[in-house]
Structures are given as C-alpha cells and as structure tokens.
Scaffold this motif. Sequence first.
Motif, PDB file in Angstrom:
ATOM      1  N   LEU A 107       3.917   6.013  -5.573  1.00 30.34           N
ATOM      2  CA  LEU A 107       3.868   6.199  -7.016  1.00 30.34           C
ATOM      3  C   LEU A 107       2.789   7.214  -7.394  1.00 30.34           C
ATOM      4  N   GLU A 108       1.674   7.219  -6.649  1.00 28.78           N
ATOM      5  CA  GLU A 108       0.637   8.230  -6.888  1.00 28.78           C
ATOM      6  C   GLU A 108       1.138   9.621  -6.517  1.00 28.78           C
TER       7      GLU A 108
ATOM      8  N   GLU B 207       0.829  -1.206   0.000  1.00 30.32           N
ATOM      9  CA  GLU B 207       0.000   0.000   0.000  1.00 30.32           C
ATOM     10  C   GLU B 207       0.863   1.255   0.000  1.00 30.32           C
ATOM     11  N   ALA B 208       1.934   1.257   0.764  1.00 31.81           N
ATOM     12  CA  ALA B 208       2.822   2.424   0.809  1.00 31.81           C
ATOM     13  C   ALA B 208       3.474   2.669  -0.543  1.00 31.81           C
ATOM     14  N   THR B 209       3.845   1.593  -1.221  1.00 36.38           N
ATOM     15  CA  THR B 209       4.457   1.742  -2.550  1.00 36.38           C
ATOM     16  C   THR B 209       3.457   2.342  -3.531  1.00 36.38           C
TER      17      THR B 209
ATOM     18  N   ASP C 202       4.310  14.539   1.629  1.00 30.61           N
ATOM     19  CA  ASP C 202       2.897  14.312   1.333  1.00 30.61           C
ATOM     20  C   ASP C 202       2.582  12.822   1.300  1.00 30.61           C
ATOM     21  N   TRP C 203       3.545  12.033   0.833  1.00 25.68           N
ATOM     22  CA  TRP C 203       3.362  10.576   0.812  1.00 25.68           C
ATOM     23  C   TRP C 203       3.201  10.021   2.218  1.00 25.68           C
TER      24      TRP C 203
ATOM     25  N   SER D 152       3.749   7.365 -13.906  1.00 32.02           N
ATOM     26  CA  SER D 152       2.863   6.622 -14.806  1.00 32.02           C
ATOM     27  C   SER D 152       3.665   5.556 -15.524  1.00 32.02           C
ATOM     28  N   SER D 153       3.058   4.399 -15.699  1.00 32.76           N
ATOM     29  CA  SER D 153       3.710   3.317 -16.417  1.00 32.76           C
ATOM     30  C   SER D 153       2.643   2.576 -17.213  1.00 32.76           C
TER      31      SER D 153
END
Length: 665
Positions: A311-312, A305-307, A374-375, A317-318
């Motif tokens: 990324l958000e 979930e942290a990962t 922010d993460w 984007s991938s």
Amino acid sequence: MAVEDDVPAHTTGIGRVDGNVGFAVTGQNNTIFLGRREEREERINWLADSRMHRESLKRRFVEPEGFRAADSVLRMHGTVFLDGNPGSGRKSAALMLLWSRFDDDGSCRRVAFDDDSNDGAEALDPNTVAEGDRLLLDLSEDHGPGGGTNLSSRLATFCQSVQEKGAAFVVVLPPGWQQTTALHEQRLAGVVKRLGRPSGEAVFRSHVQAEHSLDVVDRHTLPHLAACVADAPMRDIAELALRFVEVRRRDPHASVTDAFAEARKSAEDYVADVAASVGRYAPQQRALLLAAALFEGSHTDAVHEATRLMLEALSFSSEEIHLLEQDGIDTRLAAVDVAVDSHRCVRFGNVGYHYAVARYFWANHPDLRGPLRDWIGCCVESSMMATSDRERAVERFAGQACRHGRSEDLHILAARWAKSGDSGRANLRAAWAARALDHALRWDGDDGHVAQLARKQLYDWATKGADPGLARVMIEVSAKVVADQYPDQALVRLRWLACHEDRRVQIDAVEATRVLARDRRVYRRLLWRMSDRWIHQRRPSDVRLFLETSAADVIMRVAGSDIRALIQERGVRQQLVQCWSAVFALDDVSRWGEHVRGWLDTAADTTAGGVGVDVLVDAAGPEVRTMARLYVVARNWADAAPGVRGPVLERLYRGIAQAQGLDVA
C-alpha cells in the motif's frame, strides 16, 4: 522429458512458473515464526551445478523409442540429429546422450548458427572443437536457419571436425527440417534418428518415485492416469507429478487416489475464478490477496507486513481507522478466502491457487508491474521478513517477471541488492541478488530469450565496471550458472571481471576461472581464447589469468581415465607456446619467474615433463635475452636439488643451445 533442477527432499512449495516447474525453497521447517528466525547472516546455498541437474535427470529419465539407436549413431559418427514431435522430450534425450557419451563429469556446451562475438558465443567454428567436447545445437523451436549453401558447408565442416577430435555433437532438429536447405543438403540419412514418445505413465511414475523412497503410485489405484497423460507433453506430465508430490507432502495421510485428483485440479487454470473474486474486493483486500499469494506458506505477520509495504509502494491513501476498530488479520484473510493453519501460516484452499492469483495481477494490471518490483525489493529488505519469506518472494516474483517480459526488473533488483554499502548484511543481500539472476539465467519458458538477456546484462555490467558487490555476485553466477551450458560466455565475463578496479573482485574472478579450468574441456576453451586473442592485448590481467589457470599439474599430469596429459596434444602445445611467448615478452622476470619454477617442479617428476620444458624453450626463442633469463631462473632452481633437477636443466640447456644453432653434441 523436461526435468527441472533437483531440490532436496525436505523442501516444499512446488508450483508452475510457466515454461518450467519452479521451486519455492522454504527450508527444513516451513513454519518459521518471525520471533524465532535465524539471526545469523550466512550464505544461502541455492546454486545447482550441472552435476546436480544430471543426477536429477538420470533419476527421472525414461528412454524414448529410438534412444539406443541414436546413441549408437553418436558413438559411431560423433554426430546425431534428433527428430521427433514437440513435447516428446527431445531436449532431455539430447542431454542424456551427451552425458552418457563420456565417463567424466564435464558439462555440455551449446553452439549456435549465428555468431555473437560481443557475447562470447562461438557458432559452428571447427577450430573451437576440442577433444572430448559435448556439443548441443538446439533448433527445436526454430523454423529452420537460413544461410543456404554456405551454412550447409559450415555445418558439414563442423561435423567433420567433431569426428576428427573425438567429440560428441547432438542436433535437435526443428519441425519441418526436411524443407530447410542447410539441413536437407547434409544428406542426413543414417545420422538422423527419430525419437518416439516415452510412456506418459512411466514418466509420471519416475518423477514421483524420484521424490519418494518407495513407488507410491500403483496402476490399480490410479485408473485415470493412462488417459490423463496419454497425449500430454513431457513438461506437463512432469508438472503434474510435482503437484502430486506437493499434495502428498501437505497431507501424507490422503489416499493416492485423492492426492492425484487434487493434483489434477491444481493444474487447472484458476485465473477466471480469481478474476471473479477480485472484482468483489476493495483495494485493501486486493493488496492483501496479492501479498498472500506471493507469501503463501509464510507467517501471518509476514503477510501483514507485505500488505502494508504494498500500500505504501502504490501510494494508496485511505481514511485513518483506529487500530482497535480494524479487523484482525485472520478476519481480513478469511474475507478473501485465505486460511490460516495451526502454525499461523497462510494457505489457499487449492494447491497452486496462489500462482493463479499472481498471474492474474501481472497479466491484467501492466501499470502495476514497476511498483510491484519496488514492493518486492522492500519486502526482501524488510527486517520483519524471515529468510524463507525472502526466498519465496524472490522466486515467485521472478516467475512473473520472466513470464511477462520484465526480466529487466530482476536485473534492477539484483543490482540494488548487491550494491556495496550494507556491510552488515552483505552476504544475504548478495544471495538475494544471485537468486534473482539465477532464475533469469535458467528460465526456459520463452525459447531462451530471458536467459539470453540475462547473459547480455552480465556482459554489459562486466565490461562497464560494475559495483564491487554486484561484481562478486556476477562471478558466482557466471561460474556456476552460465558456465553450465555456455562456458565460453562465462570465461568472457570472468576475464573482464579479472581486470576490475577492485582488487578483491580481481582475485575472486581469477580463482573462479581457475576452478572452472580444472575441467579439461573448459581449459582448452580458455587456452584457445587466450592464445588467439587475449594474451596479445598485453593486459596484465590476462597474463595473470593465464599463469594462474595454466598450472603445470593440470597440464602435464594424466587425469582420471585420460591416456595422455593435455600438453601432449599438439594444439595445446602450440597455444601454450604462444601464451608463454607473450608472457616472456613482458621482460619482467618477477612476473613469471615463480610460475616457471612451478612448471619445472612438475616437469621433474612427470613423464610429460620433457614436453613442458620444450614449450618454455620454444616460447623463449629466438630472443637471446629471454632465453638467457629463462636459463638463469632454471639454473637457480636446479641448484637447490641438482640430483633430481639436473636432467630438467640439461634438457632446457640443450633446447636453448639448439635454438641458437649451437653444437651440443
């Protein structure tokens, strides 16, 4: 010898957070599964008061050479100047000297050379010294204050006041203090004591033994211990001991020799190894590696979930890959050399490696620091995280933020989490905010700069009207953290919060101040400020603060081993007269009548009661109208039990008559 805040024996996750040894508190069970986590919203018990720190230091402290001589000088002169090499444990020795000087549990108050009136700090003002004060002037990181003759004179006057008041004052001298005019002119011979370096082996053993009921370290099984700690600073020895304890907790069956070898290895700097590894990883792998570092010890679901949240936050984007085509979390973790234990918790191969990973990213990617803040905010707020996950995230992020001069990130997150509105999780959010601020306020890895900024932020919030949720957090950290060594600054902040527009905040701030003021030293500081400045500004909140904190029981009764009540001190009496005079000037009996009756209740059954009555009379005079109102309140009070209360009323009547020049013979 630097010693950190004590942590209950069942907690785990000890590691370096630069400048001090931080603790990632994970609770009784370090293998919490997301599906089994506690759903109750309860306050996290995280604050450590000065008494806990004192007990922790006592269990670990090893007296350096010269300590007993310094103690004798302090008891004889009231002041001692400590000289010694950096890293020899002078600061801890200074605290131990102050704490052992008096028998009570009062805290130490830091003083400074420079005034900072906006921040509430007092600097070498002899008028601020109170009986039994414990005062610390830490110049260990300075190259010597300026100020010349004037400063030299101020220091001499301050020391004289300390001796007259029966206080205790310890100065930790800077390197090369002999070349500092303000210090050299004091003719310090006789009150300067040089502390030697305590035995590194003894310090290591004391730290380890404090964590275990038995001494698991034996000289014969650790032949390299003496050489390893021979010249190391006390702080580094303390860290090595804590790393040793963590290794033992991870693997209780490991031999002492193997555990010590792993602890030494974990104290090495792995950043170069991290850099080499990161260079081989794709962006998603780097995100996974950093998430694993911040959440090491958590369940794999939390790291996943942290990962995703990282990324958000980084807007990465991938190409979309179908879920069935993606590698499982275990495979992805193994690809970045992270293991999963039998409880599905994430572990690095080496103790302390996760700190090196975090340090690498914060040091080498400055542009990431804002997004990472922010993460962390999103991770802590995520419903997928357990309480232990959130605690790890806040603690480990706070260490990086403080180390890299980003303490404002902690302020931003604290304000975000504490903001009113989420009533369903208000207590938990307040606990996260308080934990972030606590870390900044206790940070000592940069000569106190981060902690100073945190105290200033609290002041700015308090004076500008903070959100009620944040204000309640500020009350807690001011009373339980700031007040530990800066009681004046805590009182300043609580005073502003006592006039907050939110009624609940007002009540809590007054109550926190009242609890602090049970300490006679703190009450003297509060009364001095109240009589010298605050009460004359005629703020209703100041009047309320004075009346609620100046309980007659605290002032008129002898406490503990004290030989006299506070009110029997001349300075206290004079200040009480000034404050009561300002209260009576409000010309509103409803504001003070009940407090006067409580004052008289105590006066009726204490030996210092007569002095208490005299204070009220002196405060009311020479205003005839005020004395008349005071007498009416006292007369009505005495009518309920004339036999017991009559003598008090008679003394008050005689005092009023004498104040008006009437013959009462």
